[in-house]
Design a protein around this motif. Structure first.
Motif, PDB file in Angstrom:
ATOM      1  N   ALA A   1       0.842  -1.193   0.000  1.00 23.62           N
ATOM      2  CA  ALA A   1       0.000   0.000   0.000  1.00 23.62           C
ATOM      3  C   ALA A   1       0.876   1.242   0.000  1.00 23.62           C
ATOM      4  CB  ALA A   1      -0.925   0.005   1.202  1.00 23.62           C
ATOM      5  N   GLU A   2       0.608   2.131  -0.930  1.00 29.80           N
ATOM      6  CA  GLU A   2       1.322   3.404  -1.022  1.00 29.80           C
ATOM      7  C   GLU A   2       0.857   4.306   0.120  1.00 29.80           C
ATOM      8  OE1 GLU A   2       4.004   5.506  -2.007  1.00 29.80           O
ATOM      9  OE2 GLU A   2       3.612   4.646  -3.971  1.00 29.80           O
ATOM     10  N   SER A   3       1.659   5.238   0.492  1.00 31.48           N
ATOM     11  CA  SER A   3       1.345   6.185   1.561  1.00 31.48           C
ATOM     12  C   SER A   3       0.049   6.947   1.249  1.00 31.48           C
ATOM     13  CB  SER A   3       2.501   7.177   1.700  1.00 31.48           C
ATOM     14  OG  SER A   3       2.143   8.237   2.535  1.00 31.48           O
ATOM     15  N   TYR A   4      -0.632   7.364   2.299  1.00 31.70           N
ATOM     16  CA  TYR A   4      -1.879   8.123   2.150  1.00 31.70           C
ATOM     17  C   TYR A   4      -1.646   9.620   2.001  1.00 31.70           C
ATOM     18  CZ  TYR A   4      -4.498   3.948   3.391  1.00 31.70           C
ATOM     19  OH  TYR A   4      -5.044   2.703   3.404  1.00 31.70           O
ATOM     20  N   ILE A   5      -0.404  10.054   1.958  1.00 36.54           N
ATOM     21  CA  ILE A   5      -0.109  11.487   1.912  1.00 36.54           C
ATOM     22  C   ILE A   5      -0.684  12.132   0.646  1.00 36.54           C
ATOM     23  CG2 ILE A   5       1.737  13.205   1.756  1.00 36.54           C
ATOM     24  CD1 ILE A   5       3.394  11.372   3.591  1.00 36.54           C
ATOM     25  N   LEU A   6      -0.406  11.581  -0.529  1.00 40.00           N
ATOM     26  CA  LEU A   6      -0.921  12.165  -1.764  1.00 40.00           C
ATOM     27  C   LEU A   6      -2.451  12.119  -1.843  1.00 40.00           C
ATOM     28  CD1 LEU A   6      -0.387  13.586  -4.433  1.00 40.00           C
ATOM     29  CD2 LEU A   6      -0.178  11.324  -5.487  1.00 40.00           C
ATOM     30  N   PRO A   7      -3.106  10.992  -1.506  1.00 43.09           N
ATOM     31  CA  PRO A   7      -4.574  11.012  -1.521  1.00 43.09           C
ATOM     32  C   PRO A   7      -5.162  12.072  -0.592  1.00 43.09           C
ATOM     33  CG  PRO A   7      -3.815   8.751  -1.436  1.00 43.09           C
ATOM     34  CD  PRO A   7      -2.602   9.622  -1.281  1.00 43.09           C
ATOM     35  N   VAL A   8      -4.554  12.256   0.574  1.00 41.89           N
ATOM     36  CA  VAL A   8      -5.052  13.280   1.504  1.00 41.89           C
ATOM     37  C   VAL A   8      -4.859  14.674   0.913  1.00 41.89           C
ATOM     38  CG1 VAL A   8      -4.612  14.353   3.761  1.00 41.89           C
ATOM     39  CG2 VAL A   8      -4.826  11.867   3.567  1.00 41.89           C
TER      40      VAL A   8
END
Length: 166
Positions: free
Chosen positions: A127-134
């Motif tokens: 799972a890629e980090s949630y930083i960009l989606p946020v």
């Protein structure tokens, strides 16, 4: 008869596996944004953040045609849904069924279908980090705040922002 029943059960299991996320802790696996992240951001914030995330996933997988299709779908569906909702539904009536969320869900499901069709079957990934989606969803929230009536009045999260604003 038993073999036929087992074959049907195996087929159903295989179909379910195709639609599941195959997230792993293997450090060698490619990092992608999960289908759940793409779906949720598309339903609550418009298909644009979801299409950007799917675009990035498909570029990492070197599926360039599918990546541009996903990006185009997100932006075109965003424009298309307003036309459909404004021209084909009467919002003056009250009903417990919401046509808006149905049309919004079609956009999110469209991105999900593109993801399933373009991604290799049962691909294990981290799972890629949630930083960009946020960040994408926060940027979309700012747009929802300023352009609620013009673009985003059909999204559940935008309605909450609009109520908070009043």
């Amino acid at each position: 008869m038993q073999k036929k029943k087992e074959a049907e059960e195996a087929k159903r299991t295989e179909e379910v596996e195709v639609w599941k996320d195959h997230i792993t802790e293997d450090t060698e696996a490619v990092k992608l944004y999960s289908r759940r992240t793409i779906f949720v951001s598309s339903v609550f914030f418009s298909p644009i953040p979801g299409s950007i995330l799917l675009f990035l996933n498909l570029v990492k997988l070197k599926k360039y045609l599918a990546s541009f299709l996903a990006l185009a779908f997100g932006f075109l569906f965003f424009m298309f849904q307003k036309y459909v909702l404004v021209s084909h539904f009467d919002f003056g009536t009250t009903s417990r069924y919401s046509p808006e969320i149905g049309v919004v869900a079609v956009g999110a499901l469209g991105l999900l279908v593109i993801s399933v069709l373009a991604t290799p079957k049962k691909l294990p990934y981290r799972a890629e980090s949630y930083i960009l989606p946020v960040i994408l969803c926060a940027g979309n929230t700012v747009l929802m705040y300023f352009y609620f009536q013009e673009w985003f009045s059909y999204y559940p999260f935008a309605r909450a922002i609009h109520l908070f604003r009043q």
